[in-house]
Write an enzyme that holds these catalytic residues in place. Structure first.
Site, PDB file in Angstrom:
ATOM      1  N   GLY A  46       0.834  -1.190   0.000  1.00 40.83           N
ATOM      2  CA  GLY A  46       0.000   0.000   0.000  1.00 40.83           C
ATOM      3  C   GLY A  46       0.868   1.239   0.000  1.00 40.83           C
ATOM      4  O   GLY A  46       2.028   1.196   0.435  1.00 40.83           O
ATOM      5  N   GLN A  51       3.134   9.929   1.170  1.00 38.47           N
ATOM      6  CA  GLN A  51       4.406   9.194   1.230  1.00 38.47           C
ATOM      7  C   GLN A  51       5.293   9.499   0.038  1.00 38.47           C
ATOM      8  O   GLN A  51       6.484   9.185   0.059  1.00 38.47           O
ATOM      9  CB  GLN A  51       4.147   7.679   1.291  1.00 38.47           C
ATOM     10  CG  GLN A  51       3.531   7.232   2.609  1.00 38.47           C
ATOM     11  CD  GLN A  51       3.349   5.728   2.627  1.00 38.47           C
ATOM     12  OE1 GLN A  51       2.360   5.225   2.116  1.00 38.47           O
ATOM     13  NE2 GLN A  51       4.295   5.007   3.183  1.00 38.47           N
ATOM     14  N   CYS A  89       5.586  -0.205   7.408  1.00 43.60           N
ATOM     15  CA  CYS A  89       5.294   0.942   6.555  1.00 43.60           C
ATOM     16  C   CYS A  89       6.538   1.270   5.732  1.00 43.60           C
ATOM     17  O   CYS A  89       7.648   1.273   6.274  1.00 43.60           O
ATOM     18  CB  CYS A  89       4.910   2.136   7.427  1.00 43.60           C
ATOM     19  SG  CYS A  89       4.557   3.635   6.492  1.00 43.60           S
ATOM     20  N   LEU A  90       6.359   1.547   4.447  1.00 47.78           N
ATOM     21  CA  LEU A  90       7.493   1.889   3.586  1.00 47.78           C
ATOM     22  C   LEU A  90       8.184   3.169   4.049  1.00 47.78           C
ATOM     23  O   LEU A  90       9.354   3.385   3.729  1.00 47.78           O
ATOM     24  CB  LEU A  90       7.023   2.047   2.133  1.00 47.78           C
ATOM     25  CG  LEU A  90       6.512   0.767   1.462  1.00 47.78           C
ATOM     26  CD1 LEU A  90       5.997   1.082   0.067  1.00 47.78           C
ATOM     27  CD2 LEU A  90       7.598  -0.301   1.400  1.00 47.78           C
ATOM     28  N   HIS A 131      -4.554   1.536   7.563  1.00 53.90           N
ATOM     29  CA  HIS A 131      -3.187   2.073   7.547  1.00 53.90           C
ATOM     30  C   HIS A 131      -3.036   3.188   6.514  1.00 53.90           C
ATOM     31  O   HIS A 131      -2.530   4.275   6.829  1.00 53.90           O
ATOM     32  CB  HIS A 131      -2.212   0.922   7.241  1.00 53.90           C
ATOM     33  CG  HIS A 131      -0.778   1.322   7.169  1.00 53.90           C
ATOM     34  ND1 HIS A 131       0.175   0.876   8.069  1.00 53.90           N
ATOM     35  CD2 HIS A 131      -0.118   2.142   6.299  1.00 53.90           C
ATOM     36  CE1 HIS A 131       1.349   1.411   7.742  1.00 53.90           C
ATOM     37  NE2 HIS A 131       1.205   2.176   6.674  1.00 53.90           N
ATOM     38  N   GLU A 132      -3.493   2.930   5.292  1.00 54.12           N
ATOM     39  CA  GLU A 132      -3.297   3.925   4.227  1.00 54.12           C
ATOM     40  C   GLU A 132      -4.180   5.153   4.433  1.00 54.12           C
ATOM     41  O   GLU A 132      -3.752   6.281   4.174  1.00 54.12           O
ATOM     42  CB  GLU A 132      -3.549   3.288   2.855  1.00 54.12           C
ATOM     43  CG  GLU A 132      -2.646   2.112   2.512  1.00 54.12           C
ATOM     44  CD  GLU A 132      -1.170   2.395   2.690  1.00 54.12           C
ATOM     45  OE1 GLU A 132      -0.729   3.550   2.542  1.00 54.12           O
ATOM     46  OE2 GLU A 132      -0.437   1.430   2.997  1.00 54.12           O
ATOM     47  N   HIS A 135      -2.714   7.624   6.806  1.00 56.15           N
ATOM     48  CA  HIS A 135      -1.672   8.486   6.223  1.00 56.15           C
ATOM     49  C   HIS A 135      -2.260   9.821   5.735  1.00 56.15           C
ATOM     50  O   HIS A 135      -1.581  10.849   5.771  1.00 56.15           O
ATOM     51  CB  HIS A 135      -1.018   7.798   5.011  1.00 56.15           C
ATOM     52  CG  HIS A 135       0.139   6.906   5.355  1.00 56.15           C
ATOM     53  ND1 HIS A 135       1.295   7.378   5.945  1.00 56.15           N
ATOM     54  CD2 HIS A 135       0.335   5.578   5.165  1.00 56.15           C
ATOM     55  CE1 HIS A 135       2.144   6.367   6.103  1.00 56.15           C
ATOM     56  NE2 HIS A 135       1.581   5.260   5.650  1.00 56.15           N
TER      57      HIS A 135
HETATM   58 ZN    ZN Z   1       2.466   3.422   5.655  1.00 58.10          ZN
END
Ligand code: ZN
Length: 151
Positions: A46, A51, A89-90, A131-132, A135
């Site tokens: 995701g 991000q 998380c990236l 999660h997304e 953000h």
């Molecule tokens: Zn994330």
């Protein structure tokens, strides 16, 4: 398509609230394509627009290979149950945590053609929705994690 730079923890863009998309232009289509490419190149499931430094309410999710959800102005309209498990998380490389999330989550959003869609996700997909979407309001899973671990 182009791979975008993923912003990392400490970058203040990750803590801002994103604005809704008011018109789905060719630029938005390019952004969606680039976000999917970036997510795949980073081996993520995701990615949210902040991000990659874009403060717009857009996420892409691919929990099941080949099934990409492109969600514009998404919001959670229903959730139920509870699951506890690993999350990463990236934007927070080298760490993971244990979180508690709903097990079933229904999201309403616009697709890339401007149609209103509703998607219900279970388990990992439900977690990815939460999660997304977090953000988009400047929230990271580390804020709500029960515990954190290094790789
Ligand atoms: Zn994330």
């Amino acid at each position: 398509m182009a791979k975008l730079q993923i912003r990392k923890l400490g970058d203040e863009v990750l803590r801002k609230t994103c604005r809704p998309v008011d018109a789905i232009t060719p630029r938005i289509h390019t952004l969606l394509d680039d976000m999917t490419e970036t997510m795949r190149a980073a081996d993520g499931c995701g990615l949210a627009a902040p991000q990659v430094g874009i403060l717009r309410r857009i996420v892409v999710i691919e929990v099941e290979p080949g099934v990409v959800y492109e969600l514009i102005n998404p919001r959670i309209v229903a959730f139920s149950g509870e699951q506890e498990g690993q999350e990463g998380c990236l934007s927070v490389p080298g760490r993971w945590g244990i979180t508690r999330r709903p097990q079933h989550v229904t999201v309403e959003a616009l697709d890339r053609h401007g149609n209103t869609i509703q998607v219900t996700g279970h388990d990992l997909l439900a977690k990815a929705f939460c999660h997304e979407l977090d953000h988009l309001d400047g929230k990271l899973y580390i804020d709500c994690a029960i515990s954190m671990n290094e790789d």
